[in-house]
Each structure stands twice: as C-alpha cells, then as structure tokens.
Design a protein around this motif. Structure first.
Motif, PDB file in Angstrom:
ATOM      1  N   CYS A 155       0.840  -1.211   0.000  1.00 35.59           N
ATOM      2  CA  CYS A 155       0.000   0.000   0.000  1.00 35.59           C
ATOM      3  C   CYS A 155       0.868   1.252   0.000  1.00 35.59           C
ATOM      4  N   GLU A 156       1.914   1.253   0.799  1.00 33.55           N
ATOM      5  CA  GLU A 156       2.794   2.422   0.889  1.00 33.55           C
ATOM      6  C   GLU A 156       3.480   2.716  -0.444  1.00 33.55           C
ATOM      7  N   ILE A 157       4.039   1.685  -1.071  1.00 31.43           N
ATOM      8  CA  ILE A 157       4.774   1.918  -2.316  1.00 31.43           C
ATOM      9  C   ILE A 157       3.819   2.235  -3.470  1.00 31.43           C
ATOM     10  N   GLY A 182       5.850   4.521 -11.651  1.00 29.20           N
ATOM     11  CA  GLY A 182       5.705   3.077 -11.625  1.00 29.20           C
ATOM     12  C   GLY A 182       5.553   2.512 -13.029  1.00 29.20           C
ATOM     13  N   PHE A 183       6.149   1.366 -13.231  1.00 31.28           N
ATOM     14  CA  PHE A 183       6.074   0.650 -14.503  1.00 31.28           C
ATOM     15  C   PHE A 183       5.601  -0.764 -14.236  1.00 31.28           C
ATOM     16  N   VAL A 184       4.859  -1.312 -15.177  1.00 25.40           N
ATOM     17  CA  VAL A 184       4.367  -2.678 -15.085  1.00 25.40           C
ATOM     18  C   VAL A 184       4.320  -3.244 -16.501  1.00 25.40           C
ATOM     19  N   SER A 185       4.489  -4.552 -16.620  1.00 32.72           N
ATOM     20  CA  SER A 185       4.410  -5.176 -17.945  1.00 32.72           C
ATOM     21  C   SER A 185       2.950  -5.381 -18.338  1.00 32.72           C
ATOM     22  N   SER A 186       2.712  -5.378 -19.623  1.00 32.82           N
ATOM     23  CA  SER A 186       1.340  -5.577 -20.093  1.00 32.82           C
ATOM     24  C   SER A 186       0.810  -6.949 -19.690  1.00 32.82           C
ATOM     25  N   ALA A 225       2.859   5.817  -3.354  1.00 33.82           N
ATOM     26  CA  ALA A 225       3.930   6.669  -3.873  1.00 33.82           C
ATOM     27  C   ALA A 225       3.773   6.861  -5.382  1.00 33.82           C
ATOM     28  N   VAL A 226       3.300   5.834  -6.071  1.00 33.99           N
ATOM     29  CA  VAL A 226       3.028   5.953  -7.512  1.00 33.99           C
ATOM     30  C   VAL A 226       1.787   6.812  -7.730  1.00 33.99           C
ATOM     31  N   PHE A 227       0.702   6.498  -7.023  1.00 30.86           N
ATOM     32  CA  PHE A 227      -0.548   7.237  -7.205  1.00 30.86           C
ATOM     33  C   PHE A 227      -0.372   8.731  -6.931  1.00 30.86           C
ATOM     34  N   GLU A 228       0.522   9.068  -5.990  1.00 30.00           N
ATOM     35  CA  GLU A 228       0.752  10.466  -5.617  1.00 30.00           C
ATOM     36  C   GLU A 228       1.839  11.132  -6.454  1.00 30.00           C
ATOM     37  N   SER A 242      -2.308   5.130 -13.849  1.00 28.20           N
ATOM     38  CA  SER A 242      -1.270   5.585 -12.912  1.00 28.20           C
ATOM     39  C   SER A 242       0.134   5.104 -13.263  1.00 28.20           C
ATOM     40  N   PHE A 243       0.240   3.997 -13.962  1.00 23.73           N
ATOM     41  CA  PHE A 243       1.525   3.379 -14.278  1.00 23.73           C
ATOM     42  C   PHE A 243       1.847   3.522 -15.757  1.00 23.73           C
TER      43      PHE A 243
END
Length: 136
Positions: free
Chosen positions: A25-27, A38-42, A30-33, A71-72
């Motif tokens: 939740c904390e990390i 943040g990066f994520v694979s499809s 940090a992305v949402f704010e 967000s990412f």
C-alpha cells in the motif's frame, strides 16, 4: 525514481490478506501520488485480472486495472522479448524473465519485488518493497 513493479507487489496491494499488503500500500501510494514513476508489464495486467477473480467481481477488477493503467507506465512485450528470454540459458520462469526484460528495455532504476531470489540474475537491481521505500 523509476520503479518496475513485480506482479506480486500489485497483488499484495490489491488483496488485503496477502503477506506484504501494508508495505505494498505504501509503495503503490507513492506511484498514485506521483512521488515515483511506476512501470508494469502488459502481461501483468492479464495475470492480475485472472488471479484476483477469486476475490473480486469483474467490475471491481476492471476498475482496479483502470486505476493501474492510468497511474503506471505500461511496458509492452514484443516477439523479440519472448524470443530473447525463451532462448536464454538462464531461463527458468517466463513471467519473471519477461519482467526483467521489460525493466531492462526501459532502463529503470529498480525492480520492486518480495521474490528477490527470482530476480538475482536481473540486469536491473531488484529490491524489496521496504528497500524501495527507504530509497524514497
């Protein structure tokens, strides 16, 4: 800081009974704010949608993925990425190998994961959620 998120970190955030929910939740916040990018694979998006079906409705899962996509940054795998990881001598797990390849292609700072042993051969350093939070 540019962080690649292992699928499991996002699932830890989404599913409150998972082991690292609080830290995730904390990390994620940090992305949402906008504190970190943040990066994520499809392919992680399809995995998250499928795995979370035990806990959430289709509508709830769709809503969550809309949040992630907005967000990412999404890194899309190409045929060359699959060929690269599948023909690698170090290949052991398709998902983790593709995630490492995505982080490498985007030249990111860290891969955030709680499965550090699975990312020991990554060209991009893997850190735990708490290590990533400490770097903020």
């Amino acid at each position: 800081m540019n962080l690649f998120f292992d699928t499991n970190v996002i699932l830890d955030y989404l599913i409150p009974t998972n082991s690292f929910h609080k830290e995730a939740c904390e990390i994620m916040h940090a992305v949402f704010e906008g504190v970190v990018t943040g990066f994520v694979s499809s392919h992680s998006l399809t995995d998250i949608f499928y795995i979370s079906r035990k806990y959430f409705s289709v509508a709830d899962r769709r809503q969550f993925l809309l949040l992630i996509v907005s967000s990412f940054q999404i890194i899309t795998e190409k045929k060359e990425d699959f060929l690269s990881v599948l023909t690698s001598e170090g290949f052991f797990d398709l998902e983790d190998s593709l995630q490492m390849k995505c982080a490498e292609k985007a030249n990111l700072d860290y891969i955030v994961t709680e499965n550090l042993k699975d990312f020991k051969d990554s060209k991009i350093p893997a850190v735990s959620i708490n290590e990533a939070l400490a770097k903020l």
